[in-house]
Design a protein around this motif. Sequence first.
Motif, PDB file in Angstrom:
ATOM      1  N   LEU A 150       0.960  -3.502 -27.975  1.00 16.18           N
ATOM      2  CA  LEU A 150       2.219  -2.774 -28.017  1.00 16.18           C
ATOM      3  C   LEU A 150       2.330  -1.758 -26.890  1.00 16.18           C
ATOM      4  CD1 LEU A 150       2.564  -2.072 -31.847  1.00 16.18           C
ATOM      5  CD2 LEU A 150       3.942  -3.626 -30.487  1.00 16.18           C
ATOM      6  N   PHE A 198       4.940  -1.701 -23.833  1.00 17.87           N
ATOM      7  CA  PHE A 198       5.798  -0.571 -23.483  1.00 17.87           C
ATOM      8  C   PHE A 198       5.634  -0.213 -22.010  1.00 17.87           C
ATOM      9  CE2 PHE A 198       6.019   4.071 -22.870  1.00 17.87           C
ATOM     10  CZ  PHE A 198       7.384   4.239 -23.066  1.00 17.87           C
ATOM     11  N   LEU A 229       7.551  -2.522 -19.858  1.00 20.50           N
ATOM     12  CA  LEU A 229       8.977  -2.213 -19.883  1.00 20.50           C
ATOM     13  C   LEU A 229       9.305  -1.026 -18.974  1.00 20.50           C
ATOM     14  CD1 LEU A 229      10.122  -2.566 -23.612  1.00 20.50           C
ATOM     15  CD2 LEU A 229      10.758  -3.995 -21.674  1.00 20.50           C
ATOM     16  N   SER A 275       5.354   6.903 -18.144  1.00 17.20           N
ATOM     17  CA  SER A 275       4.839   6.247 -19.348  1.00 17.20           C
ATOM     18  C   SER A 275       3.872   7.173 -20.090  1.00 17.20           C
ATOM     19  CB  SER A 275       4.138   4.937 -18.968  1.00 17.20           C
ATOM     20  OG  SER A 275       3.719   4.234 -20.115  1.00 17.20           O
ATOM     21  N   GLY A 334       6.629   4.988 -31.113  1.00 16.12           N
ATOM     22  CA  GLY A 334       6.804   3.721 -30.434  1.00 16.12           C
ATOM     23  C   GLY A 334       8.230   3.230 -30.380  1.00 16.12           C
ATOM     24  N   GLN A 382      10.374   5.336 -28.136  1.00 13.14           N
ATOM     25  CA  GLN A 382      10.015   5.138 -26.730  1.00 13.14           C
ATOM     26  C   GLN A 382      10.606   3.844 -26.191  1.00 13.14           C
ATOM     27  OE1 GLN A 382       5.636   7.157 -27.331  1.00 13.14           O
ATOM     28  NE2 GLN A 382       5.862   5.730 -25.656  1.00 13.14           N
ATOM     29  N   PHE A 383      10.536   2.772 -26.989  1.00 18.41           N
ATOM     30  CA  PHE A 383      11.140   1.514 -26.561  1.00 18.41           C
ATOM     31  C   PHE A 383      12.645   1.684 -26.378  1.00 18.41           C
ATOM     32  CE2 PHE A 383       7.133  -0.355 -27.669  1.00 18.41           C
ATOM     33  CZ  PHE A 383       7.076  -1.562 -27.002  1.00 18.41           C
ATOM     34  N   VAL A 408      13.633   3.563 -23.078  1.00 11.44           N
ATOM     35  CA  VAL A 408      13.549   2.841 -21.806  1.00 11.44           C
ATOM     36  C   VAL A 408      14.930   2.380 -21.356  1.00 11.44           C
ATOM     37  CG1 VAL A 408      12.641   0.784 -20.663  1.00 11.44           C
ATOM     38  CG2 VAL A 408      11.164   2.126 -22.166  1.00 11.44           C
ATOM     39  N   SER A 454      -0.405   2.476 -22.937  1.00  9.11           N
ATOM     40  CA  SER A 454       0.907   2.551 -22.295  1.00  9.11           C
ATOM     41  C   SER A 454       0.783   2.753 -20.784  1.00  9.11           C
ATOM     42  CB  SER A 454       1.732   3.683 -22.912  1.00  9.11           C
ATOM     43  OG  SER A 454       1.161   4.953 -22.642  1.00  9.11           O
ATOM     44  N   ASP A 469      10.706  -5.831 -26.232  1.00  8.37           N
ATOM     45  CA  ASP A 469      11.114  -4.770 -27.142  1.00  8.37           C
ATOM     46  C   ASP A 469      11.122  -5.211 -28.605  1.00  8.37           C
ATOM     47  OD1 ASP A 469      13.151  -6.503 -26.563  1.00  8.37           O
ATOM     48  OD2 ASP A 469      14.722  -4.983 -26.458  1.00  8.37           O
ATOM     49  N   MET A 476       8.126  -3.987 -31.600  1.00  5.12           N
ATOM     50  CA  MET A 476       8.158  -2.941 -32.622  1.00  5.12           C
ATOM     51  C   MET A 476       8.747  -3.465 -33.928  1.00  5.12           C
ATOM     52  SD  MET A 476       6.619  -0.449 -31.304  1.00  5.12           S
ATOM     53  CE  MET A 476       6.831   0.552 -32.762  1.00  5.12           C
TER      54      MET A 476
END
Length: 224
Positions: free
Chosen positions: A21, A25, A28, A39, A49, A52-53, A56, A143, A161, A164
């Motif tokens: 994961l 991230f 991404l 990051s 998480g 944060q996704f 982006v 990350s 993405d 998650m």
Amino acid sequence: MKAFRKVFPRTVPILITYAFLGMGFGVLVKSAGQSGLVSFLMSFFICAGAMQFATVGLFAEPLSVLGLVILTLSVNLRYLFYTLSLLTPLQKAPLWKQALIAHFASDETFSLYVTGGEDGSVADADYMFAVGALNFAYWVVASVLGVWVGTLLPIDATGIDFLMTALFIVTVIDQWEKTDHHLPTLLGFGASVASLLVFGPDKFILPAMAIILAGNLIYRRKYE
């Protein structure tokens, strides 16, 4: 150190999960044209998480301050449930430890908080801190490594993405199997579906979260 040695074996599954994961991230972040420092800062300070996704995407289409607040509240309101349930177990712990345990409380980490006791009950403060610190370190390091991987390899970030969402599904299944108290889970699904039907896909999250919060508070008081 004794607590860290004790909890490490239980965090290995999360280490493996966060490796994928976290690096996803990072990939991404790299695909959005950002650096490893970005990051690192996001993972260190946001440490959430799903948010944060979601963040982006804001690099390309930034929201207003109000929009960002609403988005963050929508995605992270569940952490309020986590901290409420930890108030009693952590009341004798130093304030700095309480703050860090709360900051470390991801979905996966919280599941270990509430099942880490000797009889499968809520763990003590030292156990929580060790679990949280290890999982936090896994996430931050992964990350940053993801940005490095995205720099070296031409990776297509499409669909990453969804990681998650898949993780949340697995977490719900795991919690369902480990507890006899299924009402909070059913409340979450029911409130979400009902709010989606009533308010539509663009406005259902906040009403659903309000219903879930009220329902869990009532259930917690009745259960206690």
